[in-house]
Scaffold this motif. Sequence first.
Motif, PDB file in Angstrom:
ATOM      1  N   TYR A  74      13.884  24.975 -23.084  1.00 40.19           N
ATOM      2  CA  TYR A  74      15.154  25.296 -23.742  1.00 40.19           C
ATOM      3  C   TYR A  74      14.934  25.415 -25.256  1.00 40.19           C
ATOM      4  N   ARG A  75      14.205  24.479 -25.811  1.00 37.83           N
ATOM      5  CA  ARG A  75      13.976  24.482 -27.260  1.00 37.83           C
ATOM      6  C   ARG A  75      13.251  25.744 -27.718  1.00 37.83           C
ATOM      7  N   SER A  76      12.230  26.144 -26.997  1.00 42.61           N
ATOM      8  CA  SER A  76      11.423  27.273 -27.456  1.00 42.61           C
ATOM      9  C   SER A  76      12.070  28.621 -27.165  1.00 42.61           C
ATOM     10  N   MET A  77      12.760  28.752 -26.035  1.00 43.36           N
ATOM     11  CA  MET A  77      13.306  30.059 -25.654  1.00 43.36           C
ATOM     12  C   MET A  77      14.787  30.233 -26.006  1.00 43.36           C
ATOM     13  N   ILE A  78      15.545  29.160 -26.078  1.00 47.71           N
ATOM     14  CA  ILE A  78      16.957  29.238 -26.447  1.00 47.71           C
ATOM     15  C   ILE A  78      17.142  28.815 -27.897  1.00 47.71           C
ATOM     16  N   GLY A  79      16.548  27.692 -28.249  1.00 43.86           N
ATOM     17  CA  GLY A  79      16.593  27.239 -29.634  1.00 43.86           C
ATOM     18  C   GLY A  79      16.725  25.746 -29.756  1.00 43.86           C
ATOM     19  N   PRO A  80      16.145  25.140 -30.812  1.00 45.59           N
ATOM     20  CA  PRO A  80      16.328  23.710 -31.051  1.00 45.59           C
ATOM     21  C   PRO A  80      17.799  23.420 -31.339  1.00 45.59           C
ATOM     22  N   ALA A  81      18.248  22.241 -30.932  1.00 44.65           N
ATOM     23  CA  ALA A  81      19.636  21.846 -31.179  1.00 44.65           C
ATOM     24  C   ALA A  81      19.691  20.364 -31.527  1.00 44.65           C
ATOM     25  N   GLY A  82      20.590  20.019 -32.429  1.00 48.60           N
ATOM     26  CA  GLY A  82      20.757  18.624 -32.807  1.00 48.60           C
ATOM     27  C   GLY A  82      21.662  17.870 -31.863  1.00 48.60           C
ATOM     28  N   THR A  83      22.596  18.594 -31.232  1.00 49.85           N
ATOM     29  CA  THR A  83      23.482  18.019 -30.224  1.00 49.85           C
ATOM     30  C   THR A  83      23.625  19.014 -29.083  1.00 49.85           C
ATOM     31  N   PHE A  84      24.037  18.486 -27.922  1.00 54.32           N
ATOM     32  CA  PHE A  84      24.222  19.326 -26.746  1.00 54.32           C
ATOM     33  C   PHE A  84      25.617  19.090 -26.176  1.00 54.32           C
ATOM     34  N   SER A 119       3.899  20.440 -33.261  1.00 55.67           N
ATOM     35  CA  SER A 119       3.923  19.062 -33.754  1.00 55.67           C
ATOM     36  C   SER A 119       5.112  18.823 -34.671  1.00 55.67           C
ATOM     37  N   GLN A 120       5.378  19.810 -35.519  1.00 56.86           N
ATOM     38  CA  GLN A 120       6.523  19.682 -36.408  1.00 56.86           C
ATOM     39  C   GLN A 120       7.832  19.670 -35.616  1.00 56.86           C
ATOM     40  N   LEU A 121       7.942  20.524 -34.610  1.00 55.87           N
ATOM     41  CA  LEU A 121       9.121  20.514 -33.752  1.00 55.87           C
ATOM     42  C   LEU A 121       9.283  19.165 -33.058  1.00 55.87           C
ATOM     43  N   ASN A 122       8.164  18.630 -32.574  1.00 60.24           N
ATOM     44  CA  ASN A 122       8.212  17.363 -31.836  1.00 60.24           C
ATOM     45  C   ASN A 122       8.630  16.182 -32.710  1.00 60.24           C
ATOM     46  N   SER A 123       8.479  16.318 -34.011  1.00 61.99           N
ATOM     47  CA  SER A 123       8.823  15.212 -34.907  1.00 61.99           C
ATOM     48  C   SER A 123      10.321  15.133 -35.186  1.00 61.99           C
ATOM     49  N   GLN A 124      11.058  16.121 -34.717  1.00 60.59           N
ATOM     50  CA  GLN A 124      12.492  16.181 -34.987  1.00 60.59           C
ATOM     51  C   GLN A 124      13.291  15.991 -33.701  1.00 60.59           C
ATOM     52  N   PRO A 125      14.511  15.441 -33.790  1.00 59.22           N
ATOM     53  CA  PRO A 125      15.360  15.320 -32.588  1.00 59.22           C
ATOM     54  C   PRO A 125      15.975  16.672 -32.230  1.00 59.22           C
ATOM     55  N   ASN A 126      15.444  17.325 -31.221  1.00 59.59           N
ATOM     56  CA  ASN A 126      15.931  18.664 -30.848  1.00 59.59           C
ATOM     57  C   ASN A 126      15.809  18.939 -29.348  1.00 59.59           C
ATOM     58  N   LEU A 127      15.587  17.879 -28.556  1.00 59.48           N
ATOM     59  CA  LEU A 127      15.390  18.041 -27.115  1.00 59.48           C
ATOM     60  C   LEU A 127      16.555  17.427 -26.332  1.00 59.48           C
ATOM     61  N   LEU A 128      16.936  18.072 -25.244  1.00 61.91           N
ATOM     62  CA  LEU A 128      17.974  17.554 -24.363  1.00 61.91           C
ATOM     63  C   LEU A 128      17.435  16.339 -23.609  1.00 61.91           C
ATOM     64  N   PRO A 129      18.065  15.174 -23.739  1.00 58.56           N
ATOM     65  CA  PRO A 129      17.520  13.948 -23.123  1.00 58.56           C
ATOM     66  C   PRO A 129      17.936  13.766 -21.660  1.00 58.56           C
ATOM     67  N   LEU A 130      17.733  14.797 -20.873  1.00 57.98           N
ATOM     68  CA  LEU A 130      18.068  14.757 -19.450  1.00 57.98           C
ATOM     69  C   LEU A 130      16.968  15.432 -18.648  1.00 57.98           C
ATOM     70  N   GLN A 131      16.709  14.918 -17.447  1.00 56.12           N
ATOM     71  CA  GLN A 131      15.875  15.639 -16.494  1.00 56.12           C
ATOM     72  C   GLN A 131      16.809  16.267 -15.478  1.00 56.12           C
ATOM     73  N   LEU A 132      16.629  17.577 -15.273  1.00 54.60           N
ATOM     74  CA  LEU A 132      17.554  18.354 -14.463  1.00 54.60           C
ATOM     75  C   LEU A 132      16.828  19.069 -13.340  1.00 54.60           C
ATOM     76  N   LEU A 133      17.509  19.156 -12.193  1.00 54.10           N
ATOM     77  CA  LEU A 133      17.008  19.949 -11.071  1.00 54.10           C
ATOM     78  C   LEU A 133      17.938  21.147 -10.921  1.00 54.10           C
ATOM     79  N   PHE A 134      17.345  22.350 -10.850  1.00 50.46           N
ATOM     80  CA  PHE A 134      18.117  23.586 -10.911  1.00 50.46           C
ATOM     81  C   PHE A 134      18.208  24.290  -9.560  1.00 50.46           C
ATOM     82  N   ASP A 135      19.359  24.944  -9.342  1.00 46.07           N
ATOM     83  CA  ASP A 135      19.402  26.056  -8.413  1.00 46.07           C
ATOM     84  C   ASP A 135      19.860  27.251  -9.236  1.00 46.07           C
ATOM     85  N   ASP A 136      20.285  28.347  -8.600  1.00 52.35           N
ATOM     86  CA  ASP A 136      20.549  29.556  -9.375  1.00 52.35           C
ATOM     87  C   ASP A 136      21.894  29.559 -10.092  1.00 52.35           C
TER      88      ASP A 136
END
Length: 473
Positions: free
Chosen positions: A184-194, A105-122
């Motif tokens: 990305y936030r939980s396994m790589i880390g929160p970020a303020g900019t991308f 909840s505390q993480l969600n209250s802060q701007p730390n997410l990439l604002p894109l939906q992405l489709l991945f290949d390898d």
Amino acid sequence: MVPAIPLLPLTLFTLQPVAADTPLRYPAAAVIRLIDTLSGKLDESHPGYYRYRSKSRVQQYTDSLKATITADSLTTLEIYRKVKPFVSAIGCLHTGLQLPPAYVSQLNSQPNLLPLQLLFDDRQATVTTNYSADSSLLPGAVITAINGKSIRDLLAVLLPAIPADGYNLTMKYKTLYHQFPSWYRSMIGPAGTFTLTLSDGRTVIIPAARFEELARPGFLEEPSPRETLSFTLKGKTAILTIRSFAASDVKRTGQHFRKYIDRVFLQLQQQGIRQLIVDLRGNTGGTDGNAVYFTRHFFGQPFRYWDRIEVTPTIAGQIKGFTRLFYRKPALREGTYRWKKSPVTREFDYYTLQQPARSVYNGKTYILTDGFCMSSCADVAAILSFHRKAVFIGEETGGGYQGNTSGMMPVVELPPVSLLLTVPLQQYYNAVDTTLHRGHGTPPDYAVPLTANAVINGIDQPMELALRLAGAM
């Protein structure tokens, strides 16, 4: 697969709220004890802990993981990143490890997410939806690196952390499509900019967003369809969509599963419909009784659904006293403890011979699947595929062809960080050929992976192929 009466709880610790911005660090010795506690809980209660890895390999992994705890202390996220891949390596999509709710909840209250939906290949990620204010990131833009890390390097961290049955990858990639910013936030880390590196040579910098600014059904949140069940006719081809087998989902949309399915198959019979398309994409499973009930409509003779259900000796030993009012004592057979019918709930009954439905469908059936076909939905796909009752189109199911470990799933809190471990207690074996597709889901007869072009342009390639095969296009 969720039982009617969730008994047999494992030992629970008192929940302690933890703020995401707390400077708290935990001593290395405490982290090692956490790993030992986690492994011990899984060994004593999780019947599928060694389904895809031997006990010796698990022990080697445990020892090597503890050997990586070299710092004097670790933060909550550092501990989570150490332990999450260990839990996911079990190969069980129902075994979960979550950060404490207060922390999230505390993480969600802060701007730390990439604002894109992405489709991945390898190798790369394609933008399908842009939620940022930067209009230069058009759908179809290809990203090769984020904050200096290549997509391939990011996937090397993320994919091992995402749980799936066996060695399945379709569920992992589908998860990233719907939830990448959170992972990305939980396994790589929160970020303020991308800082994004694009395939055309451009570098784009965009600010992070808050959870509430991005989350919507199907992206960072569970989808919320208006109908769980829908049925249409396209000429002489019928299309039946089942978004979920969960009784709670069906009830939420004001429908009745068995009555609806009965009406559909009676109509197919009365109107002589010989081509049926069943869309199971995105069906994450749910109530086994509903899944079995649907499956019965494709069999003219009695058939087997599950072969058996196993539990650990520890769980078998807990079926005594008051608990035996709800569950019968598991029987030791061929070296394993096997679940028996409950006098109260029917959730565990489907290892016995199943009878056909009243309205059996004998026409041509095409079933659409993807990586989010999990749990009881994956069981349905496995049984119908094994008996050649349908042609499968799309992607390998995310749930295991051979079965899964689920049923009752108590949550254990791991001190001192209050990570939440979900431990499924029943190991299910589907009544299929045990030499086929071990560690994988039901494969499609016609592989049609999701593509960025199809998403961006609203093209439903699996459905189009099914309609062509059915002669409806």
